[in-house]
Motif scaffolding. Structure first.
Motif, PDB file in Angstrom:
ATOM      1  N   UNK A 165      12.864  21.544 107.655  1.00 50.89           N
ATOM      2  CA  UNK A 165      12.622  22.671 106.767  1.00 50.89           C
ATOM      3  C   UNK A 165      11.142  23.064 106.738  1.00 50.89           C
ATOM      4  N   UNK A 166      10.257  22.100 106.916  1.00 55.53           N
ATOM      5  CA  UNK A 166       8.843  22.442 107.039  1.00 55.53           C
ATOM      6  C   UNK A 166       8.606  23.264 108.296  1.00 55.53           C
ATOM      7  N   UNK A 167       9.336  22.926 109.358  1.00 57.46           N
ATOM      8  CA  UNK A 167       9.234  23.703 110.593  1.00 57.46           C
ATOM      9  C   UNK A 167       9.731  25.122 110.401  1.00 57.46           C
ATOM     10  N   UNK A 168      10.888  25.279 109.739  1.00 62.07           N
ATOM     11  CA  UNK A 168      11.405  26.612 109.451  1.00 62.07           C
ATOM     12  C   UNK A 168      10.399  27.420 108.634  1.00 62.07           C
ATOM     13  N   UNK A 169       9.795  26.758 107.667  1.00 66.56           N
ATOM     14  CA  UNK A 169       8.830  27.442 106.822  1.00 66.56           C
ATOM     15  C   UNK A 169       7.602  27.869 107.623  1.00 66.56           C
ATOM     16  N   UNK A 170       7.075  26.957 108.446  1.00 66.30           N
ATOM     17  CA  UNK A 170       5.838  27.216 109.177  1.00 66.30           C
ATOM     18  C   UNK A 170       5.949  28.419 110.104  1.00 66.30           C
ATOM     19  N   UNK A 171       7.068  28.518 110.828  1.00 76.48           N
ATOM     20  CA  UNK A 171       7.192  29.611 111.795  1.00 76.48           C
ATOM     21  C   UNK A 171       7.470  30.952 111.121  1.00 76.48           C
ATOM     22  N   UNK A 172       7.732  30.937 109.821  1.00 79.01           N
ATOM     23  CA  UNK A 172       7.991  32.187 109.111  1.00 79.01           C
ATOM     24  C   UNK A 172       6.835  32.623 108.222  1.00 79.01           C
ATOM     25  N   UNK A 173       5.770  31.855 108.205  1.00 77.93           N
ATOM     26  CA  UNK A 173       4.587  32.248 107.438  1.00 77.93           C
ATOM     27  C   UNK A 173       3.729  33.155 108.317  1.00 77.93           C
ATOM     28  N   UNK A 174       4.155  34.406 108.421  1.00 78.73           N
ATOM     29  CA  UNK A 174       3.539  35.338 109.372  1.00 78.73           C
ATOM     30  C   UNK A 174       2.498  36.251 108.738  1.00 78.73           C
ATOM     31  N   UNK A 175       2.377  36.220 107.429  1.00 78.03           N
ATOM     32  CA  UNK A 175       1.421  37.099 106.749  1.00 78.03           C
ATOM     33  C   UNK A 175       1.051  36.489 105.400  1.00 78.03           C
ATOM     34  N   UNK A 176      -0.034  36.986 104.780  1.00 79.87           N
ATOM     35  CA  UNK A 176      -0.390  36.508 103.440  1.00 79.87           C
ATOM     36  C   UNK A 176       0.737  36.691 102.435  1.00 79.87           C
TER      37      UNK A 176
END
Length: 227
Positions: A173-184
């Protein structure tokens, strides 16, 4: 003019690079499902019947914590709400299609098949149920085959702590979160959801944390305009 068979095969071929990226996810899901206490057949049925990666991961995460019933249904519904937008996006291209065919199409509509179909239509190609069906069939096969392989691996290698798989839920889930943090904006939504989830966990435990965090993210994403 392309025949239905040609378009079906074209869809099968073009989805492969997109669907292949989900092989690792399918393997990990199969392993995590086994770690959560599901049998091989149950893990495979999960993918066969649900066919929605993110909600499947959320469900086995809840099951591993002993949470069952309505929290799983609510979290799955919220996570898959984006599929309504996919349908609204593709719907105008398939006006006049019989409802029963649209129902079958909806069953195969996910992130991968939507991305491929929208790109296909954007390139000027005519809407084709045959193309979509071919893409969906291969995507479905790859997802379920990788789930089965992961579930088998999880059955053979039962000492998950020895391979670091006891941390797999969190890492996934940390991986899913990381790749979706595309903007502020995405960072703000993630931070807001995390803060609410922590408060809910303190007040009501894991179930409350999952529901409150998910609702917060959905509401922030729908109400706040990204700049």
């Amino acid at each position: 003019m392309n025949s239905a068979r040609t378009l079906f095969v074209t869809g099968m071929i073009q989805i492969i690079p997109v669907a292949a990226a989900g092989i690792v996810d399918g393997l990990v899901f199969g392993i995590l499902a086994r770690q959560a206490g599901l049998g091989i057949a149950e893990a495979l049925l999960f993918s066969l019947l649900v066919n929605a990666g993110s909600s499947q991961f959320a469900a086995v995460g809840l099951i591993s914590q002993g949470i069952v019933g309505w929290p799983i249904l609510v979290s799955a519904a919220l996570l898959n709400a984006r599929h309504l937008l996919y349908g609204l996006s593709l719907g105008p291209h398939f006006r006049g299609t019989p409802p029963w065919k649209l129902s079958l199409m909806a069953a195969g509509l996910n992130d991968e098949t939507y991305a491929l179909t929208s790109t296909y239509l954007a390139s000027g190609q005519k809407p084709s149920l045959s193309f979509f069906a071919g893409a969906s069939a291969v995507d479905y096969l790859i997802w379920n085959a990788s789930t089965l392989a992961g579930a088998w691996f999880g059955a053979v290698f039962t000492e998950t702590e020895a391979y670091g798989l006891d941390f797999a839920f969190v890492a996934t889930f940390l991986g899913f979160l990381a790749i979706n943090l595309l903007s502020p904006f995405h960072v703000k939504v993630a931070a807001g959801a995390a803060a609410v989830a922590c408060l809910a966990y303190w007040g009501g435990g894991g179930t409350a944390a999952v529901i409150a965090g998910t609702l917060t993210a959905v509401v922030m994403g729908a109400v706040i305009r990204e700049r």
